[in-house]
Scaffold this active site. Structure first.
Site, PDB file in Angstrom:
ATOM      1  CD  GLU A  69      -3.703  19.714 -60.668  1.00  0.00           C
ATOM      2  OE1 GLU A  69      -3.434  20.928 -60.741  1.00  0.00           O
ATOM      3  OE2 GLU A  69      -3.170  18.949 -59.837  1.00  0.00           O
ATOM      4  CE  LYS A 127      -4.735  20.513 -40.956  1.00  0.00           C
ATOM      5  NZ  LYS A 127      -3.474  20.321 -41.626  1.00  0.00           N
ATOM      6  CD1 TRP A 149      -8.071  23.348 -39.013  1.00  0.00           C
ATOM      7  CD2 TRP A 149      -9.157  23.936 -40.874  1.00  0.00           C
ATOM      8  NE1 TRP A 149      -8.448  22.198 -39.644  1.00  0.00           N
ATOM      9  CE2 TRP A 149      -9.127  22.528 -40.794  1.00  0.00           C
ATOM     10  CE3 TRP A 149      -9.777  24.528 -41.966  1.00  0.00           C
ATOM     11  CZ2 TRP A 149      -9.692  21.711 -41.761  1.00  0.00           C
ATOM     12  CZ3 TRP A 149     -10.349  23.709 -42.927  1.00  0.00           C
ATOM     13  CH2 TRP A 149     -10.308  22.316 -42.829  1.00  0.00           C
ATOM     14  CB  THR A 179       1.365  19.154 -60.459  1.00  0.00           C
ATOM     15  OG1 THR A 179       1.977  17.972 -59.945  1.00  0.00           O
ATOM     16  CG2 THR A 179      -0.007  18.815 -60.995  1.00  0.00           C
TER      17      THR A 179
END
Ligand code: ADP
Length: 547
Positions: free
Chosen positions: A333, A443, A448, A188
């Site tokens: 992934e 946040k 959010w 990754t």
């Protein structure tokens, strides 16, 4: 009772065999480092791969060995894509844009035994070999795609790819092994922490290639001429090299030419019908097309993913060139294709704006991939298009563990799902709409704010080229958004009020950045795969404010 169908192993060799037999005349075109265009057919590819398999065996590559590549989107890289897994070894594609320390980390973590390195990039390995050393690497093989000077610090011992191939036998070596054998390794790009290794199998690669050839998946087919601008050094260029061979599509490899001019020239000359890459690439191409005109009439589809496709990109390409931008989502992934946004027949009669809203989502899960969203307590959330939670996925080409990394086990649930770290809502019609990455959400006092939604809103301003929104710590609100803007014309002024006005159409007043938190910058830092590097942006802001 068992079914009575053949236990036919899904091996990468089956892809190449089909390409050679059924599409012997179809072409693979590549742009070399010196700008020359060279072409071979799938029949020649098959012969060259067999020679390369013999080279690998003669070098001492054993089943399970990691064989690394450090190379551009080139014909020889494609040959390695087949030959390495076909001898039972593991093709470890190293992202050439990773920082030096991460390259050292992953070569040592993967314990690569051989590195096939493009001559133009070879210096780095000479330096790394001197200090701090790459103890697992037995030898290097130089790939010469032309145009590269002799490296000042060549790694050793080093062989020449073309010389080895010329001396090798074309006799088939075709070991048979289980379809679950490891075939490819990709780390990754580590936007957080150390890179993590994802180990693809032959089975996952073949099934993922099939999904890329479905009309509702990647849409690859024999009549396509594909241009993967997405690098072969990260996530197998979205699996396109394998998918193209499987369905016999003409494949056009741009070498290192990932920017406007070489891409436009290749699209025009080779009559490319389908191209794939991250939004940055298509932004750059669009800019170039404003300066110079080309015949792009063959190009019907651009597959875009890796980060959100802005509305303006979808609209501009459709309006100016009649090109459909298809939005797709995936991760290292997930091999990587997980969802693809195509309009359902259900939405055929909808008005343009509603259709665009769907096309802007990350799309429907491709056949073979299942998705769900969960709240903080792992309770599944409804597909109502409103409630957002972490996106979990499962399927035959989704990772079930990281390579040699038990500490990262938390990404996988006990009941077989992978936690993506992305926050999404799912529409009742099945379209997945990413609202943010978990770590990029802002946040504010427990509520959010989606940084991605805010970036897209800012991009609607005609004078804005790029935008990034990140959180800034605030003593009262915990976090507040900071909006960094790159202007199309750096000498033009954009009053912050204009940005706020656009944002106020989509966001509640409490969500808006303060005028002093709208910052105009010359450029934005990008990760090794061309995404906004929010980690670096946050660090730069913190050092500026002393926070
Ligand atoms: P990394 O190696 O940093 O995890 P990947 O190349 O695997 O990077 O990228 C995966 C991530 O990229 C996803 O989790 C998601 O956040 C983002 N991403 C991929 N495609 C899209 C898309 N179409 N829209 C928005 N974000 C996307």
């Amino acid at each position: 009772m068992d079914g009575l169908m053949m236990d036919y192993p899904l091996l990468i060799s089956t892809i190449l065999r089909r390409a050679e037999r059924v599409f012997p005349e179809k072409e693979i075109v590549s742009r070399r480092g010196d700008g020359r265009i060279v072409r071979i057919t799938y029949a020649e590819l098959g012969r060259r791969v067999r020679r390369l398999m013999n080279v690998l065996v003669d070098l001492g590559v054993r089943p399970g060995d990691r064989v690394a590549t450090f190379a551009w989107n080139s014909q020889r890289h494609l040959e390695l894509y087949f030959a390495v897994p076909m001898v039972g070894a593991v093709l470890h594609t190293i992202n050439i844009r990773l920082p030096r320390e991460q390259i050292i980390y992953i070569v040592n973590h993967a314990e690569d035994r051989f590195v096939f390195v493009d001559r133009s990039l070879a210096c780095l390995f000479g330096e790394l070999q001197a200090s701090p050393g790459l103890p697992s690497v037995k030898a290097y093989v130089m790939i010469d795609e032309g145009g590269a000077p002799e490296p000042a610090t060549p790694p050793a011992p080093a062989f020449d790819y073309d010389e080895l191939l010329a001396a090798a036998s074309e006799q088939a070596v075709d070991p048979v092994f289980d379809e679950n054998t490891a075939a490819g390794l990709c780390y990754t790009s580590a936007t957080t922490g150390d890179p993590k290794g994802v180990l693809y199998s032959h089975r996952s690669t073949v099934l993922h290639s099939l999904a890329n050839c479905m009309v509702d998946g990647g849409g690859m087919g024999e009549r396509e001429t594909a241009l993967p601008v997405v690098p072969m050094f990260h996530v197998n260029a979205w699996g396109l090299p394998y998918s193209c061979a499987l369905c016999g599509a003409k494949l056009v490899l741009p070498g290192s030419g990932f920017v406007g001019q070489p891409l436009a020239e290749l699209i025009e000359a080779e009559r490319v019908t389908c191209a794939a890459g991250v939004p940055t690439v298509w932004n750059l191409l669009y800019q170039h097309l404003q300066e110079k005109s080309y015949d792009l009439s063959s190009l019907k589809t651009i597959l875009v993913g890796g980060s959100a496709a802005p509305r303006s990109m979808i609209e501009n390409y459709a309006h100016d060139f009649g090109i459909t931008v298809i939005h797709a989502w995936g991760m290292t992934e997930t091999s990587p294709v997980g969802t693809v946004s195509r309009l359902k027949s259900t939405a055929a009669g909808w008005d343009h704006e509603r259709q665009l809203e769907l096309l802007l989502t990350q799309g429907l899960p491709v056949p073979g991939v299942e998705v769900k969203i969960v709240d903080a307590a792992d309770i599944e959330l409804p597909w109502d298009g409103v409630q957002a939670g972490e996106l979990l996925v499962r399927g035959p080409w989704i990772a079930r563990a990281y390579y040699n990394n038990p500490a990262a086990g938390g990404s996988f649930t006990a009941d077989g799902w992978f936690r993506t770290g992305d926050i999404a809502a799912i529409e009742p019609l099945g379209y997945v709409r990413l609202t943010d990455r978990k770590k990029d959400l802002i946040k504010r006092k427990g509520e959010w704010i989606s940084s991605v939604d805010m970036e897209n809103a800012v991009l609607a301003h005609k004078g804005v080229l790029e935008a990034a929104v990140v959180a800034r710590p605030d003593p009262v609100c915990v976090e507040v958004p900071v909006c960094l803007v790159v202007r199309k014309n750096p000498s033009a002024t954009i009053p912050p009020e204009e940005i706020l006005e656009i944002l106020a159409r989509k966001f509640a007043k409490w969500q808006l950045p303060k005028p002093e938190d709208i910052l105009f910058v010359e450029s934005l830092p990008k990760t090794s795969v061309g995404k906004l590097d929010k980690k670096v942006i946050r660090q730069t802001l913190a050092s500026r404010t002393g926070g």
